[in-house]
Motif scaffolding. Structure first.
Motif, PDB file in Angstrom:
ATOM      1  N   ASN A 195       0.801  -1.226   0.000  1.00 20.90           N
ATOM      2  CA  ASN A 195       0.000   0.000   0.000  1.00 20.90           C
ATOM      3  C   ASN A 195       0.832   1.274   0.000  1.00 20.90           C
ATOM      4  OD1 ASN A 195       0.882  -0.120   2.600  1.00 20.90           O
ATOM      5  ND2 ASN A 195      -1.137  -0.071   3.556  1.00 20.90           N
ATOM      6  N   THR A 222      -0.999  -6.522  -2.776  1.00 19.65           N
ATOM      7  CA  THR A 222      -1.350  -7.090  -1.477  1.00 19.65           C
ATOM      8  C   THR A 222      -2.788  -6.726  -1.127  1.00 19.65           C
ATOM      9  OG1 THR A 222      -0.626  -5.147  -0.233  1.00 19.65           O
ATOM     10  CG2 THR A 222       1.040  -6.836  -0.715  1.00 19.65           C
ATOM     11  N   PRO A 223      -3.409  -7.491  -0.229  1.00 21.78           N
ATOM     12  CA  PRO A 223      -4.765  -7.128   0.217  1.00 21.78           C
ATOM     13  C   PRO A 223      -4.832  -5.715   0.795  1.00 21.78           C
ATOM     14  CG  PRO A 223      -4.250  -9.368   0.879  1.00 21.78           C
ATOM     15  CD  PRO A 223      -2.977  -8.790   0.327  1.00 21.78           C
ATOM     16  N   ALA A 224      -3.781  -5.293   1.517  1.00 23.50           N
ATOM     17  CA  ALA A 224      -3.777  -3.938   2.082  1.00 23.50           C
ATOM     18  C   ALA A 224      -3.780  -2.897   0.970  1.00 23.50           C
ATOM     19  CB  ALA A 224      -2.555  -3.757   2.981  1.00 23.50           C
ATOM     20  N   ARG A 226      -5.012  -3.287  -2.057  1.00 25.15           N
ATOM     21  CA  ARG A 226      -6.334  -3.309  -2.686  1.00 25.15           C
ATOM     22  C   ARG A 226      -7.359  -2.548  -1.842  1.00 25.15           C
ATOM     23  NH1 ARG A 226      -6.436  -6.663  -6.957  1.00 25.15           N
ATOM     24  NH2 ARG A 226      -4.826  -8.296  -7.114  1.00 25.15           N
ATOM     25  N   LYS A 227      -7.290  -2.731  -0.543  1.00 24.82           N
ATOM     26  CA  LYS A 227      -8.231  -2.053   0.341  1.00 24.82           C
ATOM     27  C   LYS A 227      -8.039  -0.545   0.275  1.00 24.82           C
ATOM     28  CE  LYS A 227      -9.857  -2.004   5.143  1.00 24.82           C
ATOM     29  NZ  LYS A 227      -9.691  -2.598   6.491  1.00 24.82           N
ATOM     30  N   LEU A 228      -6.783  -0.091   0.349  1.00 27.65           N
ATOM     31  CA  LEU A 228      -6.514   1.341   0.294  1.00 27.65           C
ATOM     32  C   LEU A 228      -6.873   1.921  -1.066  1.00 27.65           C
ATOM     33  CD1 LEU A 228      -5.414   3.836   1.702  1.00 27.65           C
ATOM     34  CD2 LEU A 228      -3.115   3.176   0.937  1.00 27.65           C
ATOM     35  N   GLY A 230      -9.205   0.878  -3.069  1.00 32.60           N
ATOM     36  CA  GLY A 230     -10.664   0.991  -3.136  1.00 32.60           C
ATOM     37  C   GLY A 230     -11.171   2.216  -2.399  1.00 32.60           C
ATOM     38  N   ALA A 231     -10.530   2.556  -1.278  1.00 31.61           N
ATOM     39  CA  ALA A 231     -10.961   3.698  -0.480  1.00 31.61           C
ATOM     40  C   ALA A 231     -10.550   5.024  -1.088  1.00 31.61           C
ATOM     41  CB  ALA A 231     -10.385   3.581   0.935  1.00 31.61           C
ATOM     42  N   THR A 232      -9.488   5.035  -1.890  1.00 30.87           N
ATOM     43  CA  THR A 232      -8.962   6.293  -2.436  1.00 30.87           C
ATOM     44  C   THR A 232      -9.211   6.459  -3.926  1.00 30.87           C
ATOM     45  OG1 THR A 232      -6.798   5.222  -2.729  1.00 30.87           O
ATOM     46  CG2 THR A 232      -7.148   6.459  -0.682  1.00 30.87           C
TER      47      THR A 232
END
Length: 249
Positions: A195, A222-224, A226-228, A230-232
């Motif tokens: 991330n 990494t999953p982290a 992908r999560k970040l 998606g949020a940004t």
């Protein structure tokens, strides 16, 4: 959905009715009964072959995407181990969300459960059948990889340029199309991108007053990350995606 009937259930009434008719009509009725029983058995025993053909036909339109996702989600770790965890999750997702619902709707729900390993093998074969550029053909140098990505964007119709290594503020490539500006960070890695790259390209989007931001890599994320992302609102792309990338605000 009702479970498919067993062979015994399918044959019960033809045998009973045929046997009764044979008592009254003799050999002609018995011959018809044998033909009916043979037809039922042939159709039922051929169900497995029809199931396999149907799985192949459902997989075929997605072969290119499966091959791309396999490349994106596979990497070699620092110990030279081939890590397939991300791809295996992607494969299971494709089976659960794309294949299973169609197979169940067409009356193959029982076989989809009993022959899951066969389905996975067919998906695996499809993901390997699509020819792709080997990773060894990619630029080894990070700066060369940035220019490689810029060239892919140029061929797709963007006005793209690689930035200078110093002072890029997290943007390796600046691309524009009809007034829309995209900042791209390029990562030529041997493992999934974390991330930190997403954080840097978010900063670059603000610095360059860009409309969109993306991280491009030859490896997965990494999953982290992908999560970040998606949020940004950051795009996470494989360089193979650049050839079809179009502006989207």
């Amino acid at each position: 959905m009702a479970a498919p009937r067993s062979i015994a259930d399918l044959l019960f009434w033809p045998v009973v009715a045929g046997g009764a008719a044979s008592l009254w009509l003799g050999r002609p009725a018995l011959a018809v009964t044998v033909l009916v029983v043979t037809a039922v058995l042939t159709h039922r025993l051929g169900r497995g072959r029809r199931f396999r053909r149907r799985v192949r036909r459902l997989v075929e339109p997605h072969r290119g995407t499966l091959a791309l996702r396999r490349r994106q989600e596979t990497y070699v770790d620092p110990y030279d181990n081939l890590i397939l965890d991300g791809w295996l999750r992607e494969r299971d997702y494709f089976v659960a969300r794309t294949l299973r619902p169609r197979l169940e709707a067409e009356g193959y729900g029982d076989l989809a459960e009993a022959r899951r390993e066969e389905i996975l093998a067919l998906v695996e074969a499809a993901s390997l059948a699509e020819a792709h550029e080997e990773a060894d053909a990619l630029p080894e140098d990070g700066i060369a990889y940035e220019r490689f990505c810029a060239a892919l964007l140029e061929r797709a119709g963007w006005q793209a340029r690689a930035t200078r290594a110093a002072g890029d503020q997290g943007a390796d490539v600046i691309a524009e199309w009809d007034g829309l500006r995209l900042v791209v960070q390029c990562k030529r890695y041997a493992k999934p991108v974390g991330n930190a790259a997403v954080q840097e390209v978010v900063a670059a989007r603000s610095y360059w007053n860009a409309d969109r931001a993306a991280v491009v890599s030859n490896a997965g994320f990494t999953p982290a990350a992908r999560k970040l992302a998606g949020a940004t609102g950051v795009l996470l792309l494989h360089h193979d995606d650049l050839g079809s990338l179009r502006p989207r605000r």
